[in-house]
Design an enzyme around this catalytic site. Structure first.
Site, PDB file in Angstrom:
ATOM      1  N   GLU A  38       0.878  -1.161   0.000  1.00  0.00           N
ATOM      2  CA  GLU A  38       0.000   0.000   0.000  1.00  0.00           C
ATOM      3  C   GLU A  38       0.922   1.220   0.000  1.00  0.00           C
ATOM      4  OE1 GLU A  38      -2.802   0.058   3.236  1.00  0.00           O
ATOM      5  OE2 GLU A  38      -3.671   1.933   2.511  1.00  0.00           O
ATOM      6  N   ARG A 268       5.609 -14.009   8.922  1.00  0.00           N
ATOM      7  CA  ARG A 268       6.186 -12.664   8.830  1.00  0.00           C
ATOM      8  C   ARG A 268       7.621 -12.695   9.310  1.00  0.00           C
ATOM      9  NH1 ARG A 268       2.553  -8.608   9.166  1.00  0.00           N
ATOM     10  NH2 ARG A 268       4.059  -7.104   9.925  1.00  0.00           N
ATOM     11  N   LYS A 278       4.541   0.245   9.953  1.00  0.00           N
ATOM     12  CA  LYS A 278       4.631   1.559   9.320  1.00  0.00           C
ATOM     13  C   LYS A 278       4.037   2.652  10.206  1.00  0.00           C
ATOM     14  CE  LYS A 278       3.225   0.013   5.211  1.00  0.00           C
ATOM     15  NZ  LYS A 278       2.436   0.005   3.987  1.00  0.00           N
TER      16      LYS A 278
END
Ligand code: ATP
Ligand code: MG
Length: 568
Positions: A38, A268, A278
């Site tokens: 994103e 992850r 983020k």
């Protein structure tokens, strides 16, 4: 033990999966992946794992990997992030073709949503977000059906078209898939497909008033592009039934242009002493706790790059740890050992003194004009790579050493300079300490030595040995540099685990800036961004903007090996 280079291939269950798919002909032998960031921030080391997994899998099987911007939220996304992400992926070493954007599929996604409405598989709900999520229920708690669930198809179509036209306020209506409010998986309880958003989109501007959710956009974008293996992290595991359900409906309607894509989840990346979110990284910047996205302490690719991490070492690290379905935390020292191993091969050696102490040679000769003689000594640029050759450094009767390389009253087993002790100056001469000057407080201001002219180059013809070799910088020829030393940004191994808040584990003193450091003249030729080894001190990267500032990339000691020893 340094980072192993000769090793068996790490386990990678995703590769095994593709081998099985190819044997069964599932995707006609095709392998197509995508990396779907994103564009709402900079990439961090966690993203680098996903990039590596996606691109390497495609390469391994002769397929392709798309970079697709998952730009479905007009409020947080920005074109500047798009450029930065492309740049970071290229730096990491992967070729990005033409970038793709979910926003390019908005029209197609919209048409498919209308198809769902026409088939009675989607409806417009007028309830607010809070009510909808309360009605969703929970494990063992039944869902409650919306009073709008059985709206006639014509009314749904009309409302949805008017949502698109911008007739309704933000948050006043949503489009939901009509699946099953009692489904055991919460994701399947009539999930939201579209929201109304009046914000300005970084690419489509004001053309759209409704935006697809992640779940509605993702699998359908995969299908449009012909993705076969849609890899994502484990937290999307519970979304897979929904991913499949949407695609099953389109497949039944004969709408899929390629084989139906399949989602597969992997663990992850979690690293000790590191936080990768983020949102929280942005908070560090906003609160002025770091200088920006490219602060060398940040786990962003920009930060690591500025710090001097070679991209290859990051890829080698991911290759080594492999890909699994079990969450775990890797030690940051392991990543650092790959950085060190790589830099050891490529970084040229230089001498720099970070905390200078003056040394005077009392028996150094003068020339005919009464000036101290200047000798040029030859130094090897990189013992790991003969092709890097040698350089010369000037040496005269006054030079700098590190303050802690001299002690007036040394403890046992201190082998560096101390009254009466002889040491080697790297590539130059043996010198023996004959005294020192101190101020009224006993603070050492200057050290006096004599040198042995027979030891030029650093060896004694009579074969006598010394216990230490020290680095030095000629005082009259030194270039001044500044050096930034770094501690871990988060002191705790697992930031926030004990304190409850990652910000409570932040080390406010994680950067130490040293000014007035002294370096040999050859250092002045370092290119911005290049990494050199300061002998005995570690690897240091020259800043890309500030011409005299070096960042310590990593020290010389292999801390990972120590951790392994402690564990065994
Ligand atoms: P953040 O939580 O930092 O905001 P994100 O997942 O929201 O990250 P995206 O831009 O949506 O950021 O991520 C793009 C891709 O990177 C996703 O496929 C995501 O799963 C993957 N990714 C993000 N963090 C990690 C991580 N720590 N390890 C592996 N993959 C990750
Ligand atoms: Mg995300």
């Amino acid at each position: 033990m340094s980072a192993p280079t000769d090793r068996p291939a790490a386990a990678n269950f995703v590769s095994d999966l593709v081998v099985a798919d190819n044997e069964q002909g599932t995707f006609g032998g095709r392998v197509q992946t995508r990396f779907p960031p994103e564009p709402n921030g900079f990439l961090h080391i966690g993203h680098a794992k996903a990039i590596t997994v996606d691109f390497e899998l495609a390469h391994e099987f002769g397929g392709i990997c798309n970079l697709r911007f998952d730009d479905t939220n007009p409020d947080t996304e920005d074109t500047s992030y798009v450029a930065a992400i492309i740049d970071d992926i290229a730096w990491l070493g992967y070729e990005v073709g033409e970038p793709l954007f979910t926003s390019d599929y908005f029209e197609q996604l919209y048409r498919w949503a209308e198809l769902f409405i026409e088939q009675g598989k989607a409806y417009v709900d007028d309830q607010d977000g809070e009510t909808i999520s309360a009605q969703r229920g929970g494990y063992g708690k039944p869902g409650v059906e919306s009073p709008h669930r059985d709206r006639p198809i014509e009314e749904n179509l009309d409302l949805f078209r008017r949502m698109r036209a911008g007739e309704f306020a933000d948050g006043s209506k949503v489009l939901r898939a009509k699946i099953d409010m009692q489904h055991e998986n919460m994701q399947m309880r009539d999930p939201v497909m579209y929201r109304i958003r009046s914000g300005h989109h970084h690419r489509t501007g004001d053309a759209w008033k409704i935006y697809p959710t992640y779940d509605w956009a993702h699998g359908q974008s995969d299908a449009i592009e012909g993705v076969t293996h849609s890899l994502c992290t484990l937290e999307f595991d519970s979304h897979r039934p929904l991913y499949d359900w949407y695609l099953d409906q389109l497949a039944e309607a004969g709408k899929l242009p390629f084989e139906q894509p399949r989602q597969t989840e992997f663990a992850r990346l979690e690293l000790t002493h590191t936080m990768t979110s983020k949102r929280k990284l942005l908070r560090l910047i906003e609160q002025g706790l770091v200088d920006g996205w490219d602060d060398p302490r940040m786990p962003t690719l920009r930060g690591l790059r500025r710090r001097g991490y070679p991209a290859e070492s990051i890829r080698e690290f991911f290759d080594f740890i492999g890909v699994s379905r079990t969450n775990s935390r890797n030690e940051i020292e392991l990543l650092e050992s790959f950085v060190r191993t790589r830099l050891n091969k490529v970084a040229q050696r230089r001498m720099a003194v970070l905390r200078p102490l003056e040394v005077v040679i009392d028996n150094w000769p003068v020339d005919a004009a009464g000036e101290p003689v200047v000798e040029l000594v030859e130094l090897v640029n990189n013992p790991e790579n003969a092709d890097d050759g040698t350089r010369t450094a000037p040496f005269t009767g006054r030079f700098w050493i590190e303050q802690d390389d001299f002690m007036a009253e040394p403890p046992p087993k201190y082998y560096r300079l101390t009254p009466g002790r002889e040491v080697r100056l790297r590539g130059a001469f043996f010198v023996t300490c004959v005294g020192f000057d101190a101020d009224a407080d006993g603070h050492v201001e200057r050290v006096h030595v004599t040198y042995d002219p027979e030891t030029r180059g650093g060896n004694a013809p009579d074969g006598r040995k010394v216990k230490s070799t020290m680095h030095w910088v000629s005082a009259g020829h030194a270039v001044d540099i500044d050096v930034a030393l770094y501690e871990r940004l988060f002191a705790a191994e697992v930031p926030g685990e004990k304190t409850g808040d990652v910000f409570d584990d932040l080390d406010a003193d994680s950067r130490e800036l040293l000014t007035g450091c002294k370096a040999e003249p050859a250092l002045a030729e370092t290119e911005p961004g290049a990494v050199v080894q300061f002998e005995r001190l570690g690897y240091f990267a020259l800043d890309t903007d500030q011409p005299h500032l070096f960042h310590r990339t990593v020290g010389l000691r292999d801390e990972w090996a120590n951790i392994q020893k402690r564990k065994n």
